[in-house]
Design a protein around this motif. Structure first.
Motif, mmCIF file in Angstrom:
data_model
loop_
_atom_site.group_PDB
_atom_site.id
_atom_site.type_symbol
_atom_site.label_atom_id
_atom_site.label_comp_id
_atom_site.label_asym_id
_atom_site.label_seq_id
_atom_site.Cartn_x
_atom_site.Cartn_y
_atom_site.Cartn_z
ATOM 1 N N MET A 1 0.772 -1.254 -0.100
ATOM 2 C CA MET A 1 -0.070 -0.093 0.244
ATOM 3 C C MET A 1 0.987 1.319 -0.116
ATOM 4 N N THR A 2 0.414 2.245 -0.735
ATOM 5 C CA THR A 2 1.295 3.595 -0.689
ATOM 6 C C THR A 2 0.409 4.641 0.129
ATOM 7 N N LEU A 3 1.041 4.945 1.011
ATOM 8 C CA LEU A 3 0.570 6.153 1.905
ATOM 9 C C LEU A 3 0.631 7.411 1.379
ATOM 10 N N ILE A 4 -0.440 8.157 1.001
ATOM 11 C CA ILE A 4 -0.283 9.479 0.698
ATOM 12 C C ILE A 4 -1.008 10.506 1.425
ATOM 13 N N ASP A 5 0.007 11.671 2.044
ATOM 14 C CA ASP A 5 -0.666 12.507 3.066
ATOM 15 C C ASP A 5 -0.665 13.926 2.224
ATOM 16 N N PRO A 6 -1.978 14.113 1.877
ATOM 17 C CA PRO A 6 -2.174 15.619 1.090
ATOM 18 C C PRO A 6 -1.520 16.852 1.823
ATOM 19 N N ALA A 7 -1.438 16.681 3.056
ATOM 20 C CA ALA A 7 -0.606 18.029 3.774
ATOM 21 C C ALA A 7 0.521 17.968 3.451
ATOM 22 N N THR A 8 1.361 16.957 3.025
ATOM 23 C CA THR A 8 2.883 17.125 2.631
ATOM 24 C C THR A 8 2.867 17.167 1.085
ATOM 25 N N SER A 9 1.979 16.353 0.389
ATOM 26 C CA SER A 9 2.317 16.290 -1.197
ATOM 27 C C SER A 9 1.306 17.396 -1.881
ATOM 28 N N GLY A 10 0.415 17.824 -1.141
ATOM 29 C CA GLY A 10 -0.366 18.714 -2.050
ATOM 30 C C GLY A 10 -1.460 17.910 -2.529
ATOM 31 N N ILE A 11 -2.660 18.828 -3.105
ATOM 32 C CA ILE A 11 -3.488 17.740 -3.706
ATOM 33 C C ILE A 11 -3.254 17.160 -5.317
ATOM 34 N N GLU A 12 -2.777 18.046 -6.246
ATOM 35 C CA GLU A 12 -2.097 17.549 -7.425
ATOM 36 C C GLU A 12 -1.043 16.543 -7.346
ATOM 37 N N GLY A 13 -0.306 16.903 -6.431
ATOM 38 C CA GLY A 13 0.934 15.996 -5.950
ATOM 39 C C GLY A 13 0.472 14.571 -5.528
ATOM 40 N N SER A 14 -0.354 14.821 -4.608
ATOM 41 C CA SER A 14 -1.025 13.153 -4.262
ATOM 42 C C SER A 14 -1.432 12.490 -5.398
ATOM 43 N N ALA A 15 -2.202 13.367 -6.322
ATOM 44 C CA ALA A 15 -2.839 12.303 -7.372
ATOM 45 C C ALA A 15 -1.586 11.704 -8.467
ATOM 46 N N LYS A 16 -0.721 12.555 -8.358
ATOM 47 C CA LYS A 16 0.545 12.304 -9.221
ATOM 48 C C LYS A 16 1.122 10.971 -8.834
ATOM 49 N N ILE A 17 1.330 11.172 -7.289
ATOM 50 C CA ILE A 17 2.099 10.054 -6.813
ATOM 51 C C ILE A 17 1.100 8.669 -6.754
ATOM 52 N N ALA A 18 -0.166 8.733 -6.678
ATOM 53 C CA ALA A 18 -0.956 7.854 -6.716
ATOM 54 C C ALA A 18 -0.968 6.932 -8.160
ATOM 55 N N HIS A 19 -0.980 7.643 -9.194
ATOM 56 C CA HIS A 19 -0.861 7.370 -10.719
ATOM 57 C C HIS A 19 0.458 6.712 -10.944
ATOM 58 N N GLU A 20 1.650 7.378 -10.518
ATOM 59 C CA GLU A 20 2.737 6.571 -10.703
ATOM 60 C C GLU A 20 2.914 5.288 -9.593
ATOM 61 N N ALA A 21 2.390 5.307 -8.638
ATOM 62 C CA ALA A 21 2.526 4.196 -7.583
ATOM 63 C C ALA A 21 1.628 2.954 -8.259
ATOM 64 N N GLU A 22 0.597 3.387 -8.840
ATOM 65 C CA GLU A 22 -0.112 2.288 -9.467
ATOM 66 C C GLU A 22 0.624 1.697 -10.564
ATOM 67 N N ARG A 23 1.303 2.496 -11.262
ATOM 68 C CA ARG A 23 2.196 1.992 -12.570
ATOM 69 C C ARG A 23 3.185 0.734 -11.688
ATOM 70 N N ALA A 24 3.660 1.426 -10.499
ATOM 71 C CA ALA A 24 4.569 0.461 -10.192
ATOM 72 C C ALA A 24 4.234 -0.713 -9.658
ATOM 73 N N GLY A 25 2.869 -0.876 -9.412
ATOM 74 C CA GLY A 25 2.365 -2.076 -9.042
ATOM 75 C C GLY A 25 1.703 -2.062 -7.506
ATOM 76 N N THR A 26 1.721 -0.893 -6.780
ATOM 77 C CA THR A 26 0.935 -1.033 -5.624
ATOM 78 C C THR A 26 -0.436 -1.126 -5.668
ATOM 79 N N ASP A 27 -0.923 -1.847 -4.531
ATOM 80 C CA ASP A 27 -2.420 -2.341 -4.685
ATOM 81 C C ASP A 27 -3.371 -1.369 -3.901
ATOM 82 N N PHE A 28 -3.018 -0.723 -3.092
ATOM 83 C CA PHE A 28 -4.056 0.539 -2.325
ATOM 84 C C PHE A 28 -3.225 1.762 -2.334
#
Ligand code: 1GP
Length: 227
Positions: A1-28
């Protein structure tokens, strides 16, 4: 699982991390982890993440104010080794009606914080369990299972210099029938394989994705090493 904290990554940054994490194979995607998020920020982050990734988003709440109906599920969790009932039961009472009414899947989870505990250990007023205190770790984990919790989360604290000792994970797994999540300080394929080799069912990484210039290249080897 990839933890995303929007307080640190911002809203757009969070979405970007999610997209890349999905490509890398994370499940949640776990969304939250900070006590400084407003409901509006949680809503916007969940919507933005879901627009960029198909992964299920689970709320990992730091408080009762962080429930967004735009996620797929919530860890309805209790910080079992807190000395403050606020984190054991009060936030849960405050959030109960809205979570129930939303119809969102609620997953009862026992959250246990180990040394060094980092920010969450301090904020959650945790009576930290020693990294190698297998006996106490097992007692907490069994108690959680007997209370009906469906998952145990063994947390060393986000940004911890070292993960929980793998032998402690191994000992806990000997006694439990429910899945075990391990997080805090996992940054390399070797750390991930050690912990999964000890029986962890799920690992969570947050900081490395948050700090990476290339999230895909950072997460891929770790995820590949355990799948
Ligand atoms: C925090 O266990 C998670 O709840 C993730 O920890 O940020 O150290 O990966 P890291």
């Amino acid at each position: 699982m990839t933890l995303i904290d929007p307080a640190t990554s911002g809203i757009e940054g969070s979405a970007k991390i999610a997209h890349e994490a999905e490509r890398a194979g994370t499940d949640f995607i776990l969304l939250g982890g900070s006590t400084h998020l407003s409901l509006k920020e949680m809503d916007q982050s969940a919507i933005s993440i879901k627009s960029k990734a198909d992964l299920p988003v689970i709320i990992f709440p730091g408080s009762s104010n962080m429930f967004t109906g735009h996620a797929d599920a919530i860890f309805f969790m209790s910080l079992l080794n807190s000395k403050d009932r606020e984190f054991i039961m009060d936030h849960q009472i405050k959030a109960a009606r809205i979570v129930k009414k939303s119809g969102i899947e609620s997953i009862p989870m026992g959250y246990i914080i180990f040394e060094p505990g980092m920010t969450v250990g301090k904020v959650g007023k945790a009576m930290l369990i020693g990294r190698e205190d297998k006996g106490l770790a097992v007692d907490y984990a069994i108690a959680a299972e007997l209370l009906g919790m469906k998952l145990i989360y063994m947390e060393a604290g986000s940004g911890s210099p070292v993960p929980i000792d793998e032998n402690t994970v191994r000992e806990v797994k000997k006694y439990l029938s429910i899945p075990v999540i391990v997080g805090g300080g996992i940054r390399s394929p070797s750390a991930a394989t050690k912990i999964c080799g000890a029986g962890a069912d799920i690992i969570v990484t947050g900081t490395i994705a948050e700090q990476a210039t290339d999230v895909y290249a950072t997460l891929k080897p770790i995820i590949d090493s355990i799948k």
